[in-house]
Enzyme design. Sequence first.
Site, mmCIF file in Angstrom:
data_model
loop_
_atom_site.group_PDB
_atom_site.id
_atom_site.type_symbol
_atom_site.label_atom_id
_atom_site.label_comp_id
_atom_site.label_asym_id
_atom_site.label_seq_id
_atom_site.Cartn_x
_atom_site.Cartn_y
_atom_site.Cartn_z
ATOM 1 N N ASP A 117 -25.977 27.234 18.338
ATOM 2 C CA ASP A 117 -24.720 27.491 17.959
ATOM 3 C C ASP A 117 -23.747 26.271 18.337
ATOM 4 O OD1 ASP A 117 -22.091 28.618 17.738
ATOM 5 O OD2 ASP A 117 -23.427 30.717 17.624
ATOM 6 N N SER A 157 -12.413 24.551 0.842
ATOM 7 C CA SER A 157 -12.654 25.295 -0.383
ATOM 8 C C SER A 157 -11.471 25.312 -1.222
ATOM 9 C CB SER A 157 -13.188 26.637 0.046
ATOM 10 O OG SER A 157 -12.832 27.401 -0.988
ATOM 11 N N TYR A 214 -11.406 34.539 5.185
ATOM 12 C CA TYR A 214 -12.545 33.254 5.053
ATOM 13 C C TYR A 214 -11.293 32.089 4.492
ATOM 14 C CZ TYR A 214 -15.001 29.905 2.494
ATOM 15 O OH TYR A 214 -15.665 28.832 2.109
ATOM 16 N N LYS A 234 -10.344 28.352 6.429
ATOM 17 C CA LYS A 234 -10.282 26.911 6.138
ATOM 18 C C LYS A 234 -8.922 26.278 5.880
ATOM 19 C CE LYS A 234 -14.566 27.027 4.935
ATOM 20 N NZ LYS A 234 -15.451 26.139 5.677
HETATM 21 P P1 NAD Z 1 -24.476 28.401 4.250
HETATM 22 O O1 NAD Z 1 -24.479 29.725 4.834
HETATM 23 O O2 NAD Z 1 -25.713 28.329 3.174
HETATM 24 O O3 NAD Z 1 -24.542 27.410 5.231
HETATM 25 C C1 NAD Z 1 -23.988 27.325 6.555
HETATM 26 C C2 NAD Z 1 -24.862 27.258 7.461
HETATM 27 O O4 NAD Z 1 -24.165 27.070 8.760
HETATM 28 C C3 NAD Z 1 -26.027 28.315 7.896
HETATM 29 O O5 NAD Z 1 -27.236 27.334 7.539
HETATM 30 C C4 NAD Z 1 -25.556 29.021 9.059
HETATM 31 O O6 NAD Z 1 -26.905 29.374 9.790
HETATM 32 C C5 NAD Z 1 -24.938 27.833 9.779
HETATM 33 N N1 NAD Z 1 -23.938 28.447 10.656
HETATM 34 C C6 NAD Z 1 -23.016 29.290 10.822
HETATM 35 N N2 NAD Z 1 -22.329 29.413 11.768
HETATM 36 C C7 NAD Z 1 -22.684 28.557 12.721
HETATM 37 C C8 NAD Z 1 -22.780 28.270 14.198
HETATM 38 N N3 NAD Z 1 -21.614 28.828 14.775
HETATM 39 N N4 NAD Z 1 -23.140 27.387 14.780
HETATM 40 C C9 NAD Z 1 -24.550 26.617 13.967
HETATM 41 N N5 NAD Z 1 -24.774 26.880 12.779
HETATM 42 C C10 NAD Z 1 -23.961 27.812 11.976
HETATM 43 O O7 NAD Z 1 -23.234 27.984 3.334
HETATM 44 P P2 NAD Z 1 -23.030 26.926 2.196
HETATM 45 O O8 NAD Z 1 -22.935 27.440 0.724
HETATM 46 O O9 NAD Z 1 -23.900 25.704 2.387
HETATM 47 O O10 NAD Z 1 -21.347 26.246 2.795
HETATM 48 C C11 NAD Z 1 -21.313 25.133 3.595
HETATM 49 C C12 NAD Z 1 -19.780 25.064 3.924
HETATM 50 O O11 NAD Z 1 -19.306 25.068 2.703
HETATM 51 C C13 NAD Z 1 -19.171 26.167 4.586
HETATM 52 O O12 NAD Z 1 -18.320 25.915 5.555
HETATM 53 C C14 NAD Z 1 -18.418 27.199 3.221
HETATM 54 O O13 NAD Z 1 -17.534 27.852 3.830
HETATM 55 C C15 NAD Z 1 -18.198 25.768 2.496
HETATM 56 N N6 NAD Z 1 -17.920 26.432 1.143
HETATM 57 C C16 NAD Z 1 -18.724 27.005 0.455
HETATM 58 C C17 NAD Z 1 -18.759 27.128 -0.869
HETATM 59 C C18 NAD Z 1 -19.991 27.811 -1.660
HETATM 60 O O14 NAD Z 1 -19.582 28.437 -2.893
HETATM 61 N N7 NAD Z 1 -21.140 27.718 -1.349
HETATM 62 C C19 NAD Z 1 -17.551 26.832 -1.460
HETATM 63 C C20 NAD Z 1 -16.678 26.178 -0.673
HETATM 64 C C21 NAD Z 1 -16.767 25.892 0.547
HETATM 65 N N1 UFG Z 2 -18.315 37.272 -11.507
HETATM 66 C C1 UFG Z 2 -18.657 38.242 -12.456
HETATM 67 N N2 UFG Z 2 -19.845 39.001 -11.837
HETATM 68 C C2 UFG Z 2 -20.323 38.915 -10.742
HETATM 69 C C3 UFG Z 2 -19.925 37.920 -9.792
HETATM 70 C C4 UFG Z 2 -18.999 36.932 -10.441
HETATM 71 O O1 UFG Z 2 -18.301 38.422 -13.580
HETATM 72 O O2 UFG Z 2 -21.086 39.610 -10.238
HETATM 73 C C5 UFG Z 2 -17.347 36.315 -12.008
HETATM 74 C C6 UFG Z 2 -15.951 36.387 -11.106
HETATM 75 O O3 UFG Z 2 -15.161 37.470 -11.703
HETATM 76 C C7 UFG Z 2 -15.223 34.907 -11.346
HETATM 77 C C8 UFG Z 2 -16.613 34.062 -11.573
HETATM 78 O O4 UFG Z 2 -17.783 35.016 -11.980
HETATM 79 O O5 UFG Z 2 -14.783 34.962 -12.593
HETATM 80 C C9 UFG Z 2 -17.084 33.370 -10.204
HETATM 81 O O6 UFG Z 2 -17.238 34.220 -9.390
HETATM 82 P P1 UFG Z 2 -17.917 33.644 -8.038
HETATM 83 O O7 UFG Z 2 -17.770 34.942 -6.958
HETATM 84 O O8 UFG Z 2 -19.328 33.155 -8.247
HETATM 85 O O9 UFG Z 2 -16.876 32.607 -7.357
HETATM 86 P P2 UFG Z 2 -15.261 32.686 -7.018
HETATM 87 O O10 UFG Z 2 -14.714 31.456 -7.921
HETATM 88 O O11 UFG Z 2 -14.813 33.900 -7.109
HETATM 89 O O12 UFG Z 2 -15.381 32.246 -5.528
HETATM 90 C C10 UFG Z 2 -16.176 31.015 -5.077
HETATM 91 C C11 UFG Z 2 -16.580 31.338 -3.613
HETATM 92 C C12 UFG Z 2 -15.375 31.298 -2.458
HETATM 93 C C13 UFG Z 2 -14.658 30.443 -2.865
HETATM 94 C C14 UFG Z 2 -13.897 29.959 -4.270
HETATM 95 C C15 UFG Z 2 -13.173 28.882 -4.602
HETATM 96 O O13 UFG Z 2 -17.220 32.472 -3.399
HETATM 97 O O14 UFG Z 2 -15.700 31.258 -1.577
HETATM 98 O O15 UFG Z 2 -15.273 30.014 -5.067
HETATM 99 O O16 UFG Z 2 -13.940 27.710 -4.161
HETATM 100 F F1 UFG Z 2 -13.412 30.405 -2.231
#
Ligand code: NAD
Ligand code: UFG
Length: 332
Positions: free
Chosen positions: A58, A124, A148, A152
């Site tokens: 962690d 994000s 969340y 960020k």
């Molecule tokens: P993910 O959950 O797949 O990966 C995050 C990883 O961090 C996981 O493997 C988890 O086990 C690990 N983790 C969490 N807390 C921890 C801790 N305290 N110590 C050690 N490991 C820890 O998520 P992801 O989609 O790969 O996203 C990666 C980063 O990008 C995140 O910070 C997320 O907020 C950011 N982000 C993701 C998205 C998206 O749509 N996936 C969009 C914008 C930003």
């Molecule tokens: N949507 C549906 N049905 C679903 C899921 C999503 O219609 O079951 C629609 C949503 O209304 C939106 C689009 O698909 O119009 C995308 O939705 P997502 O949930 O895939 O993504 P968001 O843009 O809402 O949010 C994502 C991440 C957030 C991040 C944000 C901006 O989940 O963590 O992008 O980066 F903050």
Amino acid sequence: MKVLVTGGCGYIGSHTCVELLDSGYDVVVVDNLSNSKEDVIDKIETITGKKVKFYKEDICNKDKMNEIFTSEKIDAVIHFAGFKAVGESVAKPLMYYRNNIDSTLTLLEVMKEHNCKKIVFSSSATVYGKPASLPITEDFPLQTTNPYGSTKLMIEMILNDLYISDNDWSIAILRYFNPIGAHKSGLIGENPNGIPNNLMPYIVKVANKELQELSVFGNDYDTIDGTGVRDYIHVVDLAKGHIKAIEKVTKDKGIDKYNLGTGKGYSVLQIINTFKTVNNIDVPYKIVDRRPGDIDACYASTKKANDVLNWHAELEIEEMCRDAWNFVNKNR
Ligand code: NAD
Ligand code: UFG
């Protein structure tokens, strides 16, 4: 050059490890596996033919992080680790603030103690809240609508203050838009537990008949077909953006923020139809009410990442849909 990847077993982290190794970097991963599995490390090694040093720890554990920095001599860090589910963050805000903020503070303190001052941080597009106009540029006002997103934004502020206190730091803040898709090999991809919140993981489970039908959240937005528009980016393109960011923080001191998206918006119905066409599979759906908190449309200006990082996304929406489905098929 040795890069520490926090959260390297996760969705975006694992793809970034592949790109780092392919670009000749040594990679050390710290992940507590709270949202991932250790076998991802084997898969990264299979894809690249290279070794990854893995610590199941962690990041909030300062003693352990100190030990890792002492034994590994880290040059730069890419910090992915954190919790990321918007809805869960509303239900469990303390858990989100504790994990996301505490882990970052601990990481930064340890980095400072070891004189490692180069970091790329996963932010994000959520920090832009509801944008007043499109496309979104990096200087847009910032606001958040859930815990969340607030973590960020707070981490961005912490990094800003850190740089002001000590101009020796090199910091790149990457604001991701909507990453989807998977590595071409089908070995790594996005595999959320339970019922997904995000669009593509939900589509994939419906296509795979694990879920009956997709709910499309609203068709009365002011968009091309009334459904929500987002800037979907292939996770491999996103991962490549991190290589450019590492090059930048290695070369120049300072702090800067970059949007990582394609600059193009696609509606929910466009995504469903593309997925159906390229994969030749049905995705039953129904239109339901809007999801609270959703915005109508969101897409990036990618000019700054193009100009300063010399990066742009290359993969199209068809490849994103094809690769997302390929990952499921290879992992049944
Ligand atoms: P993910 O959950 O797949 O990966 C995050 C990883 O961090 C996981 O493997 C988890 O086990 C690990 N983790 C969490 N807390 C921890 C801790 N305290 N110590 C050690 N490991 C820890 O998520 P992801 O989609 O790969 O996203 C990666 C980063 O990008 C995140 O910070 C997320 O907020 C950011 N982000 C993701 C998205 C998206 O749509 N996936 C969009 C914008 C930003
Ligand atoms: N949507 C549906 N049905 C679903 C899921 C999503 O219609 O079951 C629609 C949503 O209304 C939106 C689009 O698909 O119009 C995308 O939705 P997502 O949930 O895939 O993504 P968001 O843009 O809402 O949010 C994502 C991440 C957030 C991040 C944000 C901006 O989940 O963590 O992008 O980066 F903050």
